[in-house]
Motif scaffolding. Structure first.
Motif, PDB file in Angstrom:
ATOM      1  N   GLU A 161      49.423  37.800  22.999  1.00 41.51           N
ATOM      2  CA  GLU A 161      49.440  36.780  23.805  1.00 41.51           C
ATOM      3  C   GLU A 161      47.999  36.385  24.519  1.00 41.51           C
ATOM      4  O   GLU A 161      48.268  35.428  25.634  1.00 41.51           O
ATOM      5  N   VAL A 162      47.006  37.082  24.265  1.00 46.27           N
ATOM      6  CA  VAL A 162      45.854  36.894  24.863  1.00 46.27           C
ATOM      7  C   VAL A 162      45.512  35.238  24.862  1.00 46.27           C
ATOM      8  O   VAL A 162      44.987  34.791  25.773  1.00 46.27           O
ATOM      9  N   TYR A 163      45.461  34.710  23.736  1.00 46.87           N
ATOM     10  CA  TYR A 163      45.301  33.376  23.481  1.00 46.87           C
ATOM     11  C   TYR A 163      46.232  32.382  23.644  1.00 46.87           C
ATOM     12  O   TYR A 163      46.253  31.032  23.454  1.00 46.87           O
ATOM     13  N   VAL A 164      47.307  32.712  24.308  1.00 45.38           N
ATOM     14  CA  VAL A 164      48.634  31.871  24.704  1.00 45.38           C
ATOM     15  C   VAL A 164      48.314  31.425  26.060  1.00 45.38           C
ATOM     16  O   VAL A 164      47.943  32.401  27.049  1.00 45.38           O
ATOM     17  N   PRO A 165      48.498  30.340  26.341  1.00 48.51           N
ATOM     18  CA  PRO A 165      48.317  29.927  27.653  1.00 48.51           C
ATOM     19  C   PRO A 165      49.217  30.476  28.821  1.00 48.51           C
ATOM     20  O   PRO A 165      50.369  30.850  28.301  1.00 48.51           O
ATOM     21  N   GLY A 166      48.955  30.980  30.006  1.00 52.96           N
ATOM     22  CA  GLY A 166      49.617  31.965  30.955  1.00 52.96           C
ATOM     23  C   GLY A 166      50.845  31.549  30.956  1.00 52.96           C
ATOM     24  O   GLY A 166      51.964  32.354  30.896  1.00 52.96           O
ATOM     25  N   PRO A 167      51.168  30.264  31.417  1.00 60.50           N
ATOM     26  CA  PRO A 167      52.689  29.709  31.582  1.00 60.50           C
ATOM     27  C   PRO A 167      53.743  30.090  30.260  1.00 60.50           C
ATOM     28  O   PRO A 167      54.789  30.278  30.494  1.00 60.50           O
ATOM     29  N   ARG A 169      53.167  32.573  28.179  1.00 58.53           N
ATOM     30  CA  ARG A 169      53.546  34.126  27.808  1.00 58.53           C
ATOM     31  C   ARG A 169      54.913  34.687  27.995  1.00 58.53           C
ATOM     32  O   ARG A 169      55.391  34.142  29.035  1.00 58.53           O
ATOM     33  N   ILE A 170      55.296  35.407  27.246  1.00 57.71           N
ATOM     34  CA  ILE A 170      56.601  36.079  27.185  1.00 57.71           C
ATOM     35  C   ILE A 170      56.369  37.623  27.917  1.00 57.71           C
ATOM     36  O   ILE A 170      57.209  37.887  28.980  1.00 57.71           O
ATOM     37  N   TRP A 171      55.522  38.096  27.398  1.00 56.81           N
ATOM     38  CA  TRP A 171      55.291  39.724  28.061  1.00 56.81           C
ATOM     39  C   TRP A 171      54.018  39.946  28.844  1.00 56.81           C
ATOM     40  O   TRP A 171      54.179  40.731  29.617  1.00 56.81           O
ATOM     41  N   GLY A 172      52.937  39.055  28.512  1.00 60.03           N
ATOM     42  CA  GLY A 172      51.644  39.288  29.543  1.00 60.03           C
ATOM     43  C   GLY A 172      50.512  39.203  28.449  1.00 60.03           C
ATOM     44  O   GLY A 172      50.569  38.966  27.500  1.00 60.03           O
ATOM     45  N   TYR A 173      49.394  39.274  29.271  1.00 60.44           N
ATOM     46  CA  TYR A 173      47.980  38.939  28.769  1.00 60.44           C
ATOM     47  C   TYR A 173      47.605  40.115  27.682  1.00 60.44           C
ATOM     48  O   TYR A 173      47.245  39.539  26.509  1.00 60.44           O
ATOM     49  N   TYR A 174      47.626  41.155  28.100  1.00 62.07           N
ATOM     50  CA  TYR A 174      47.128  42.250  27.001  1.00 62.07           C
ATOM     51  C   TYR A 174      48.161  43.473  27.189  1.00 62.07           C
ATOM     52  O   TYR A 174      48.263  44.579  27.736  1.00 62.07           O
ATOM     53  N   VAL A 175      49.253  43.069  26.110  1.00 62.14           N
ATOM     54  CA  VAL A 175      50.462  44.012  26.208  1.00 62.14           C
ATOM     55  C   VAL A 175      50.335  45.142  25.172  1.00 62.14           C
ATOM     56  O   VAL A 175      50.070  45.218  24.171  1.00 62.14           O
ATOM     57  N   LEU A 176      50.610  46.511  25.855  1.00 62.40           N
ATOM     58  CA  LEU A 176      50.218  47.499  25.033  1.00 62.40           C
ATOM     59  C   LEU A 176      51.696  48.286  24.561  1.00 62.40           C
ATOM     60  O   LEU A 176      52.577  48.351  25.319  1.00 62.40           O
ATOM     61  N   PRO A 177      51.846  48.111  22.937  1.00 59.15           N
ATOM     62  CA  PRO A 177      53.174  48.944  22.584  1.00 59.15           C
ATOM     63  C   PRO A 177      53.350  50.294  23.096  1.00 59.15           C
ATOM     64  O   PRO A 177      52.178  50.937  23.016  1.00 59.15           O
ATOM     65  N   ILE A 178      54.497  50.556  23.304  1.00 63.46           N
ATOM     66  CA  ILE A 178      54.879  51.869  23.455  1.00 63.46           C
ATOM     67  C   ILE A 178      55.283  52.867  22.171  1.00 63.46           C
ATOM     68  O   ILE A 178      56.403  52.490  21.851  1.00 63.46           O
TER      69      ILE A 178
END
Length: 409
Positions: free
Chosen positions: A312-318, A320-329
């Motif tokens: 979601e880096v290139y998704v406008p902040g409002p 985003r569902i999970w966050g800017y730079y989200v790391l899968p676990i």
């Protein structure tokens, strides 16, 4: 042989080097071996945590020394190219990627580079002449009096020309300085690489090598996922692989729950037999980069792991569902959740802004211990040993996670 969907996933992680935690401290040779195993390592500049190529290696090797990757590039053991996206690739694959560049001449980016080479030849020739005289140069070595353009990420003309010359094969990347590309003449970089074979290969030979190489890197894959790995063509169908199977170059293996079979490289026959008998198990818990080969094909990660992921880096902040730079676990062969993280390096603080478990995952104390260990190891590698946990979903998972982190202090 017949595999369950879980066993196909384990074979995939085995091929990618993510089935078990490393048994010893990493050496420089392990960095090269990991890249050769994956066949390409995607490059991205975002540095919220360690930049993606370094992070992908960390997920497999643990706390290795990041300069080793830069040294492998400068020493010619690996090179930069356009493959899945911008990637590092092993030296011996240079002829394949050079041919791949020729196959991509119809792509918009190559059309743009060719048009620029024709229309702005004098300026680009002056850049080549300066590099020929002075040696490798960064884009910052070229001062431009002109304002930046709106296209190509706002690059100045010199940067656009350098990138076009790189795409067209007249320049290569000799090394990186503070992650900035240093461009040099292709013939000089090839001498450093000491490439075994720089003779041109045919389009047919390239396609065959990329097909087999992608299957080997993926471990177990459906036909439709193969060509995305190197971005080497249209989606394949099972019929396209009949000849490979008949020649014994690929194994066709049914997978429970899949509408189409899996394809396995003969080099993984032993691992395939072992996993089909329950003798290959996943024990590793780690965080993955959004640009990890396991993650970068959204359709594949959904098919293999039942995990819907979009960066979601290139998704406008409002939005985003999970966050800017989200790391899968990754936990013991499953993608169990995701976390939005940021390494505050000057403060020595690793911030987990939010952590989300998948709805199907039970938030046990054992899971909290494993994830806390993965976060702490990652934070230590970033030299940000103070870990802060923000929002968790489910909420009740935050306390055992924090308790597990405290026990590690």
């Amino acid at each position: 042989m017949r595999l369950s969907a879980h066993q196909a996933r384990l074979l995939h992680l085995h091929a990618q080097g993510l089935l078990a935690r490393p048994r010893r401290r990493a050496k420089k040779a392990d960095v090269l071996a990991a890249i050769e195993r994956m066949r390409e390592l995607q490059i991205d500049t975002i540095s919220v945590v360690a930049r993606s190529p370094y992070f992908v290696l960390f997920s497999r090797l643990g706390a290795y020394k990041q300069p080793w990757l830069d040294e492998l590039l400068a020493g010619g053991a690996i090179f930069e190219c356009w493959a899945h996206e911008a990637c590092f690739a092993p030296r011996d694959d240079y002829p394949l990627h050079r041919r791949h560049a020729q196959e991509r001449l119809g792509h918009w980016s190559m059309k743009h580079a060719l048009r620029m080479r024709c229309e702005q030849a004098p300026s680009m020739d002056r850049i080549l002449a300066r590099i020929r005289a002075e040696g490798g140069l960064k884009s910052s070595d070229f001062e431009s009096p002109e304002p930046r353009t709106v296209g190509w990420w706002g690059w100045k003309d010199e940067k656009r020309w350098l990138e076009a010359l790189f795409a067209l094969g007249e320049l290569m990347i000799a090394r990186r300085e503070n992650f900035q590309r240093v461009y040099d003449l292709t013939e000089r970089v090839l001498k450093t690489m000491r490439a075994k074979d720089v003779e041109p290969v045919s389009g047919e030979a390239m396609q065959r090598a990329f097909t087999l190489g992608a299957v080997r890197a993926l471990g177990a894959t459906q036909a439709r996922w193969i060509n995305d790995y190197f971005r080497s063509g249209r989606k394949l169908k099972d019929a396209d692989l009949d000849a490979y199977v008949e020649r014994g170059e690929l194994l066709r293996v049914p997978v429970d729950g899949w509408k189409t079979p899996a394809y396995v490289h003969p080099d993984h026959r032993g691992a395939c037999e072992a996993v089909s008998r329950g003798r290959l198990r996943a024990t590793h818990t780690t965080l993955l980069s959004p640009f990890d080969p396991v993650i970068w094909d959204r359709e594949r990660v959904a098919g293999l792991f039942e995990f819907d992921y979009r960066i979601e880096v290139y998704v406008p902040g409002p939005k985003r569902i999970w966050g800017y730079y989200v790391l899968p676990i990754l936990h013991r062969g499953r993608l169990v959740g995701r976390l939005d993280a940021k390494a505050h390096r000057t403060e020595g603080r690793f911030e987990v802004k939010a952590l989300y478990l998948e709805e199907s995952v039970e938030p046990t104390d054992a899971l909290a211990d494993a994830i806390a260990d993965a976060i702490a190891v990652c934070a230590d590698w970033h030299a940000t040993p103070t870990v802060e946990i923000g929002r968790c979903s489910p909420r009740a998972f935050k306390r055992p996670l924090q308790d597990a982190l405290k026990r590690r202090e």
